[in-house]
Design a protein around this motif. Structure first.
Motif, PDB file in Angstrom:
ATOM      1  N   VAL A  45       0.855  -1.199   0.000  1.00 28.00           N
ATOM      2  CA  VAL A  45       0.000   0.000   0.000  1.00 28.00           C
ATOM      3  C   VAL A  45       0.887   1.243   0.000  1.00 28.00           C
ATOM      4  O   VAL A  45       0.671   2.175  -0.786  1.00 28.00           O
ATOM      5  CB  VAL A  45      -0.957   0.010   1.215  1.00 28.00           C
ATOM      6  N   LEU A  46       1.903   1.254   0.854  1.00 28.60           N
ATOM      7  CA  LEU A  46       2.819   2.393   0.914  1.00 28.60           C
ATOM      8  C   LEU A  46       3.577   2.549  -0.410  1.00 28.60           C
ATOM      9  O   LEU A  46       3.707   3.652  -0.935  1.00 28.60           O
ATOM     10  CB  LEU A  46       3.788   2.239   2.079  1.00 28.60           C
ATOM     11  N   ARG A  47       4.073   1.447  -0.935  1.00 21.98           N
ATOM     12  CA  ARG A  47       4.790   1.483  -2.220  1.00 21.98           C
ATOM     13  C   ARG A  47       3.904   2.046  -3.315  1.00 21.98           C
ATOM     14  O   ARG A  47       4.336   2.873  -4.126  1.00 21.98           O
ATOM     15  CB  ARG A  47       5.242   0.067  -2.571  1.00 21.98           C
ATOM     16  N   ASP A  48       2.646   1.614  -3.355  1.00 25.18           N
ATOM     17  CA  ASP A  48       1.709   2.100  -4.376  1.00 25.18           C
ATOM     18  C   ASP A  48       1.514   3.610  -4.299  1.00 25.18           C
ATOM     19  O   ASP A  48       1.202   4.256  -5.304  1.00 25.18           O
ATOM     20  CB  ASP A  48       0.358   1.404  -4.252  1.00 25.18           C
ATOM     21  N   LYS A  49       1.712   4.181  -3.123  1.00 29.11           N
ATOM     22  CA  LYS A  49       1.575   5.630  -2.940  1.00 29.11           C
ATOM     23  C   LYS A  49       2.891   6.362  -3.202  1.00 29.11           C
ATOM     24  O   LYS A  49       2.948   7.583  -3.131  1.00 29.11           O
ATOM     25  CB  LYS A  49       1.095   5.952  -1.515  1.00 29.11           C
ATOM     26  N   GLY A  50       3.972   5.607  -3.459  1.00 25.96           N
ATOM     27  CA  GLY A  50       5.266   6.225  -3.735  1.00 25.96           C
ATOM     28  C   GLY A  50       6.136   6.431  -2.511  1.00 25.96           C
ATOM     29  O   GLY A  50       7.115   7.177  -2.561  1.00 25.96           O
ATOM     30  N   VAL A  51       5.817   5.765  -1.411  1.00 25.62           N
ATOM     31  CA  VAL A  51       6.586   5.894  -0.174  1.00 25.62           C
ATOM     32  C   VAL A  51       7.783   4.945  -0.215  1.00 25.62           C
ATOM     33  O   VAL A  51       7.638   3.781  -0.580  1.00 25.62           O
ATOM     34  CB  VAL A  51       5.703   5.577   1.057  1.00 25.62           C
ATOM     35  N   LYS A  52       8.963   5.442   0.151  1.00 25.26           N
ATOM     36  CA  LYS A  52      10.149   4.591   0.254  1.00 25.26           C
ATOM     37  C   LYS A  52      10.033   3.781   1.541  1.00 25.26           C
ATOM     38  O   LYS A  52       9.741   4.337   2.604  1.00 25.26           O
ATOM     39  CB  LYS A  52      11.422   5.425   0.285  1.00 25.26           C
ATOM     40  N   ILE A  53      10.258   2.455   1.449  1.00 24.20           N
ATOM     41  CA  ILE A  53      10.096   1.581   2.608  1.00 24.20           C
ATOM     42  C   ILE A  53      11.346   0.755   2.860  1.00 24.20           C
ATOM     43  O   ILE A  53      12.158   0.517   1.967  1.00 24.20           O
ATOM     44  CB  ILE A  53       8.896   0.621   2.430  1.00 24.20           C
ATOM     45  N   ALA A  54      11.482   0.333   4.108  1.00 20.02           N
ATOM     46  CA  ALA A  54      12.488  -0.638   4.547  1.00 20.02           C
ATOM     47  C   ALA A  54      11.820  -1.466   5.641  1.00 20.02           C
ATOM     48  O   ALA A  54      10.677  -1.192   6.031  1.00 20.02           O
ATOM     49  CB  ALA A  54      13.734   0.066   5.068  1.00 20.02           C
ATOM     50  N   PHE A  55      12.521  -2.470   6.132  1.00 20.86           N
ATOM     51  CA  PHE A  55      11.965  -3.348   7.163  1.00 20.86           C
ATOM     52  C   PHE A  55      12.865  -3.384   8.380  1.00 20.86           C
ATOM     53  O   PHE A  55      14.063  -3.173   8.292  1.00 20.86           O
ATOM     54  CB  PHE A  55      11.799  -4.781   6.629  1.00 20.86           C
ATOM     55  N   THR A  56      12.241  -3.668   9.517  1.00 19.23           N
ATOM     56  CA  THR A  56      12.983  -3.865  10.756  1.00 19.23           C
ATOM     57  C   THR A  56      12.313  -4.993  11.528  1.00 19.23           C
ATOM     58  O   THR A  56      11.209  -5.418  11.191  1.00 19.23           O
ATOM     59  CB  THR A  56      13.019  -2.580  11.612  1.00 19.23           C
ATOM     60  N   THR A  57      12.995  -5.460  12.563  1.00 20.01           N
ATOM     61  CA  THR A  57      12.391  -6.425  13.470  1.00 20.01           C
ATOM     62  C   THR A  57      11.973  -5.675  14.723  1.00 20.01           C
ATOM     63  O   THR A  57      11.919  -4.458  14.722  1.00 20.01           O
ATOM     64  CB  THR A  57      13.375  -7.564  13.802  1.00 20.01           C
ATOM     65  N   SER A  58      11.731  -6.373  15.791  1.00 22.97           N
ATOM     66  CA  SER A  58      11.215  -5.794  17.029  1.00 22.97           C
ATOM     67  C   SER A  58      12.085  -4.650  17.539  1.00 22.97           C
ATOM     68  O   SER A  58      13.303  -4.647  17.354  1.00 22.97           O
ATOM     69  CB  SER A  58      11.147  -6.896  18.091  1.00 22.97           C
ATOM     70  N   PHE A  59      11.456  -3.689  18.201  1.00 22.72           N
ATOM     71  CA  PHE A  59      12.179  -2.558  18.774  1.00 22.72           C
ATOM     72  C   PHE A  59      12.590  -2.805  20.225  1.00 22.72           C
ATOM     73  O   PHE A  59      13.249  -1.992  20.823  1.00 22.72           O
ATOM     74  CB  PHE A  59      11.318  -1.292  18.721  1.00 22.72           C
ATOM     75  N   SER A  60      12.197  -3.919  20.803  1.00 20.13           N
ATOM     76  CA  SER A  60      12.530  -4.186  22.208  1.00 20.13           C
ATOM     77  C   SER A  60      13.962  -4.687  22.309  1.00 20.13           C
ATOM     78  O   SER A  60      14.533  -5.183  21.338  1.00 20.13           O
ATOM     79  CB  SER A  60      11.579  -5.243  22.775  1.00 20.13           C
ATOM     80  N   PRO A  61      14.582  -4.575  23.505  1.00 20.91           N
ATOM     81  CA  PRO A  61      15.939  -5.106  23.685  1.00 20.91           C
ATOM     82  C   PRO A  61      16.025  -6.595  23.330  1.00 20.91           C
ATOM     83  O   PRO A  61      17.029  -7.051  22.823  1.00 20.91           O
ATOM     84  CB  PRO A  61      16.221  -4.875  25.164  1.00 20.91           C
ATOM     85  N   GLU A  62      14.954  -7.329  23.567  1.00 17.96           N
ATOM     86  CA  GLU A  62      14.944  -8.748  23.225  1.00 17.96           C
ATOM     87  C   GLU A  62      14.872  -8.940  21.721  1.00 17.96           C
ATOM     88  O   GLU A  62      15.164 -10.011  21.203  1.00 17.96           O
ATOM     89  CB  GLU A  62      13.752  -9.464  23.878  1.00 17.96           C
ATOM     90  N   GLY A  63      14.467  -7.910  20.991  1.00 20.02           N
ATOM     91  CA  GLY A  63      14.281  -7.993  19.550  1.00 20.02           C
ATOM     92  C   GLY A  63      15.555  -8.183  18.763  1.00 20.02           C
ATOM     93  O   GLY A  63      15.513  -8.569  17.599  1.00 20.02           O
ATOM     94  N   VAL A  64      16.704  -7.924  19.376  1.00 22.53           N
ATOM     95  CA  VAL A  64      17.971  -8.112  18.686  1.00 22.53           C
ATOM     96  C   VAL A  64      18.094  -9.546  18.195  1.00 22.53           C
ATOM     97  O   VAL A  64      18.581  -9.798  17.094  1.00 22.53           O
ATOM     98  CB  VAL A  64      19.159  -7.740  19.614  1.00 22.53           C
TER      99      VAL A  64
END
Length: 166
Positions: A45-64
């Motif tokens: 949906v974001l791509r279709d609107k022309g938004v640049k995207i990337a991905f991440t995993t969890s933001f918690s300390p355990e998420g590493v």
């Protein structure tokens, strides 16, 4: 960053030219008026609107420890609308561009830091194995306690000789 429901305001994000780092969304949507797959379609949906995207995993300390699942965040988005090339770009060059380090990272170009993996298949597929890896131009050992156990028990019961990864 996070932005698991950015699809609600995709037009506004695009209008303001704001890049989005999409976080982990393993569960289906619980909004009654949206399809359960809405969070998984977020990237397309974001791509279709022309938004640049990337991905991440969890933001918690355990998420590493969840960083190993990063390629599968892109794979899920590919299953729900991104092309494989767009998914790979969101993991590499688009991520570097969003973070302001594309002059050093994100693609294989002369003068950039040499980070590279060689796999036996598509890195976004769960059955793909990393065979070799370089970080900053230096080859890294892939041996770990987990790989040692894999080789120890791979052929258990077959009287086969096991060999650890070097």
């Amino acid at each position: 960053a996070g932005a698991n429901q950015a699809y609600f305001v995709a037009d506004e994000i695009a209008k303001r030219n704001i890049p989005v780092i999409i976080g982990t969304e393993l569960t289906p949507n619980d909004y009654r008026d949206d399809p359960v797959t809405a969070p998984w379609r977020n990237a397309s949906v974001l791509r279709d609107k022309g938004v640049k995207i990337a991905f991440t995993t969890s933001f918690s300390p355990e998420g590493v420890s969840e960083i190993r699942n990063l390629p599968y965040e892109a794979a899920r988005a590919v299953s729900y609308g991104l092309s494989e090339d767009e998914g790979m770009r969101a993991l590499t060059l688009s991520a570097a561009e969003i973070l302001g380090v594309a002059d050093k990272l994100g693609s294989l170009d002369a003068g950039k830091r040499a980070d590279l993996i060689i796999t036996d298949g598509n890195p976004m597929q769960i059955l793909t194995h990393v065979e070799r890896m370089w970080i900053g131009g230096e080859e890294m050992s892939l041996a770990s306690h987990h790989t040692q156990l894999y080789w120890q028990f791979k052929n258990r019961g077959r009287n086969a000789v096991t060999t650890p990864i070097q």
